[in-house]
Design a protein around this motif. Structure first.
Motif, PDB file in Angstrom:
ATOM      1  N   GLY A  73      -1.536  14.423  -3.945  1.00 25.33           N
ATOM      2  CA  GLY A  73      -1.401  13.690  -2.688  1.00 25.33           C
ATOM      3  C   GLY A  73      -2.115  12.354  -2.734  1.00 25.33           C
ATOM      4  O   GLY A  73      -2.275  11.752  -3.798  1.00 25.33           O
ATOM      5  N   GLU A  74      -2.578  11.876  -1.590  1.00 27.27           N
ATOM      6  CA  GLU A  74      -3.217  10.559  -1.510  1.00 27.27           C
ATOM      7  C   GLU A  74      -4.557  10.566  -2.244  1.00 27.27           C
ATOM      8  O   GLU A  74      -5.388  11.453  -2.049  1.00 27.27           O
ATOM      9  CB  GLU A  74      -3.430  10.175  -0.046  1.00 27.27           C
ATOM     10  CG  GLU A  74      -3.889   8.734   0.129  1.00 27.27           C
ATOM     11  CD  GLU A  74      -3.929   8.337   1.591  1.00 27.27           C
ATOM     12  OE1 GLU A  74      -4.480   7.261   1.869  1.00 27.27           O
ATOM     13  OE2 GLU A  74      -3.419   9.097   2.428  1.00 27.27           O
ATOM     14  N   LEU A  75      -4.754   9.560  -3.088  1.00 26.81           N
ATOM     15  CA  LEU A  75      -5.964   9.474  -3.897  1.00 26.81           C
ATOM     16  C   LEU A  75      -6.826   8.297  -3.463  1.00 26.81           C
ATOM     17  O   LEU A  75      -6.321   7.293  -2.953  1.00 26.81           O
ATOM     18  CB  LEU A  75      -5.600   9.309  -5.379  1.00 26.81           C
ATOM     19  CG  LEU A  75      -4.716  10.380  -6.015  1.00 26.81           C
ATOM     20  CD1 LEU A  75      -4.346   9.977  -7.441  1.00 26.81           C
ATOM     21  CD2 LEU A  75      -5.422  11.729  -6.018  1.00 26.81           C
ATOM     22  N   THR A  76      -8.115   8.414  -3.703  1.00 28.05           N
ATOM     23  CA  THR A  76      -9.013   7.289  -3.451  1.00 28.05           C
ATOM     24  C   THR A  76      -8.894   6.289  -4.597  1.00 28.05           C
ATOM     25  O   THR A  76      -8.354   6.611  -5.662  1.00 28.05           O
ATOM     26  CB  THR A  76     -10.475   7.764  -3.360  1.00 28.05           C
ATOM     27  OG1 THR A  76     -10.865   8.306  -4.634  1.00 28.05           O
ATOM     28  CG2 THR A  76     -10.633   8.825  -2.282  1.00 28.05           C
TER      29      THR A  76
ATOM     30  N   GLY B  33      -1.361  12.560  -9.387  1.00 27.40           N
ATOM     31  CA  GLY B  33      -0.357  12.147  -8.407  1.00 27.40           C
ATOM     32  C   GLY B  33       0.169  13.294  -7.574  1.00 27.40           C
ATOM     33  O   GLY B  33       0.566  13.105  -6.416  1.00 27.40           O
TER      34      GLY B  33
ATOM     35  N   GLN C 268      -8.322  -4.055  -2.149  1.00 30.63           N
ATOM     36  CA  GLN C 268      -7.731  -3.110  -1.192  1.00 30.63           C
ATOM     37  C   GLN C 268      -8.218  -3.371   0.223  1.00 30.63           C
ATOM     38  O   GLN C 268      -7.572  -2.983   1.195  1.00 30.63           O
ATOM     39  CB  GLN C 268      -8.061  -1.674  -1.612  1.00 30.63           C
ATOM     40  CG  GLN C 268      -6.983  -0.659  -1.280  1.00 30.63           C
ATOM     41  CD  GLN C 268      -5.664  -0.920  -1.993  1.00 30.63           C
ATOM     42  OE1 GLN C 268      -5.590  -1.707  -2.930  1.00 30.63           O
ATOM     43  NE2 GLN C 268      -4.603  -0.271  -1.533  1.00 30.63           N
TER      44      GLN C 268
ATOM     45  N   LYS D  72       0.912   6.643  -7.321  1.00 24.73           N
ATOM     46  CA  LYS D  72       1.272   5.930  -6.087  1.00 24.73           C
ATOM     47  C   LYS D  72       0.239   4.866  -5.718  1.00 24.73           C
ATOM     48  O   LYS D  72      -0.166   4.724  -4.558  1.00 24.73           O
ATOM     49  CB  LYS D  72       1.452   6.922  -4.931  1.00 24.73           C
ATOM     50  CG  LYS D  72       2.529   7.979  -5.185  1.00 24.73           C
ATOM     51  CD  LYS D  72       2.609   8.964  -4.037  1.00 24.73           C
ATOM     52  CE  LYS D  72       3.676  10.019  -4.279  1.00 24.73           C
ATOM     53  NZ  LYS D  72       3.409  10.850  -5.481  1.00 24.73           N
ATOM     54  N   TYR D  73      -0.180   4.121  -6.725  1.00 25.45           N
ATOM     55  CA  TYR D  73      -1.145   3.048  -6.500  1.00 25.45           C
ATOM     56  C   TYR D  73      -0.412   1.774  -6.122  1.00 25.45           C
ATOM     57  O   TYR D  73       0.378   1.236  -6.894  1.00 25.45           O
ATOM     58  CB  TYR D  73      -1.984   2.821  -7.756  1.00 25.45           C
ATOM     59  CG  TYR D  73      -2.949   1.660  -7.639  1.00 25.45           C
ATOM     60  CD1 TYR D  73      -3.747   1.491  -6.506  1.00 25.45           C
ATOM     61  CD2 TYR D  73      -3.082   0.734  -8.689  1.00 25.45           C
ATOM     62  CE1 TYR D  73      -4.633   0.435  -6.407  1.00 25.45           C
ATOM     63  CE2 TYR D  73      -3.973  -0.311  -8.599  1.00 25.45           C
ATOM     64  CZ  TYR D  73      -4.744  -0.469  -7.453  1.00 25.45           C
ATOM     65  OH  TYR D  73      -5.629  -1.526  -7.357  1.00 25.45           O
ATOM     66  N   GLU D  74      -0.664   1.293  -4.909  1.00 25.65           N
ATOM     67  CA  GLU D  74      -0.018   0.085  -4.403  1.00 25.65           C
ATOM     68  C   GLU D  74      -1.090  -0.898  -3.944  1.00 25.65           C
ATOM     69  O   GLU D  74      -1.525  -0.871  -2.787  1.00 25.65           O
ATOM     70  CB  GLU D  74       0.930   0.420  -3.251  1.00 25.65           C
ATOM     71  CG  GLU D  74       2.067   1.349  -3.656  1.00 25.65           C
ATOM     72  CD  GLU D  74       2.972   1.710  -2.500  1.00 25.65           C
ATOM     73  OE1 GLU D  74       2.673   1.270  -1.350  1.00 25.65           O
ATOM     74  OE2 GLU D  74       3.968   2.418  -2.709  1.00 25.65           O
TER      75      GLU D  74
ATOM     76  N   GLN E 197      -7.928   6.919  -8.611  1.00 24.24           N
ATOM     77  CA  GLN E 197      -6.821   6.192  -9.242  1.00 24.24           C
ATOM     78  C   GLN E 197      -7.306   5.431 -10.469  1.00 24.24           C
ATOM     79  O   GLN E 197      -6.614   5.373 -11.496  1.00 24.24           O
ATOM     80  CB  GLN E 197      -6.188   5.238  -8.222  1.00 24.24           C
ATOM     81  CG  GLN E 197      -5.403   5.964  -7.140  1.00 24.24           C
ATOM     82  CD  GLN E 197      -4.944   5.023  -6.032  1.00 24.24           C
ATOM     83  OE1 GLN E 197      -5.616   4.035  -5.706  1.00 24.24           O
ATOM     84  NE2 GLN E 197      -3.798   5.313  -5.440  1.00 24.24           N
TER      85      GLN E 197
END
Length: 235
Positions: free
Chosen positions: A43-46, A40, A199, A116-118, A50
């Protein structure tokens, strides 16, 4: 014999007391949280990154804790007494799986916040993760019945940990080694593929084949676990 919630909960309470005293198992269960915190912070993860955390949680928590609970019963020679108690096979498996289920879902939920998985469709992902958790609990039950101690269980679970956490990456080599295409039908790979579809805006109707494959795995592993359990009763 009707299902007794009281007997299942009694087994759940016993397992909770046992596992709270086992620091090795407790520490192993929180490793995915450390990994989620580490990932986490990048930063932004694929989706693939995740789901390394999520599949790791399923392997290390759902499968390992369940395997350890069963193996500990065998190590202490208390599983025989449990089998001969008034509790039915379903009540025993449900009671012993409840603690694992709650712990797994809790750790996955916290891990999703950390990475930050949404998901675009929370309901579909929730169904997929619940089904996947049931499979790994079945796997842990089966492996626990095949082992004799918690230490042995911790060794036996490791190949399955690597298999169900990282095997989806084997598809990258599928063109060179066609046999690796079989990995596509494994439950962890199906979960990642489903997550990618969701997604992209897919609904439950679009991913029903992925859910069916996972459910088939659940039926197979619980059938094996039930058969081994009944065999142990006769030994």
């Amino acid at each position: 014999m009707t299902f007794s919630v009281k007997r299942a909960l009694a087994i759940f309470q016993k397992d909770y007391k046992d596992i709270s005293k086992n620091m090795y198992v407790s520490f192993t269960a929180i490793i995915p949280l450390f990994m989620a915190l580490l990932y986490g912070s990048q930063g932004e993860l694929t989706i693939d990154m995740q789901y390394i955390v999520i599949n790791m949680t399923l392997s290390l928590v759902a499968a390992f804790i369940q395997c350890s609970l069963i193996a500990e019963e065998k190590e202490k020679n208390t599983l025989r007494g449990l089998m001969l108690s008034p509790a039915s096979t379903v009540e025993i498996l449900a009671g012993k799986g409840l603690l694992t289920f709650i712990t797994t879902i809790f750790i996955i939920a916290v891990s999703c916040l950390l990475i930050k998985y949404e998901p675009e469709n929370v309901m579909v992902i929730a169904i997929a993760i619940i089904l996947s958790t049931l499979f790994y609990i079945g796997l842990g039950t089966f492996l626990g019945l095949m082992t004799k101690s918690v230490m042995e269980a911790s060794v036996v679970i490791m190949p399955f940990f690597f298999l169900f956490t990282f095997s989806s990456y084997a598809l990258l080599l599928a063109e060179k080694f066609p046999i690796l295409k079989a990995v596509e039908y494994m439950p962890n790979t199906q979960l990642v593929e489903l997550a990618r579809e969701v997604q992209s805006g897919a609904g439950i109707v679009d991913v029903w084949t992925n859910l069916i494959v996972i459910m088939i795995w659940i039926i197979v592993i619980f059938a094996l676990a039930y058969r081994i359990f009944k065999k142990r009763m006769m030994d």
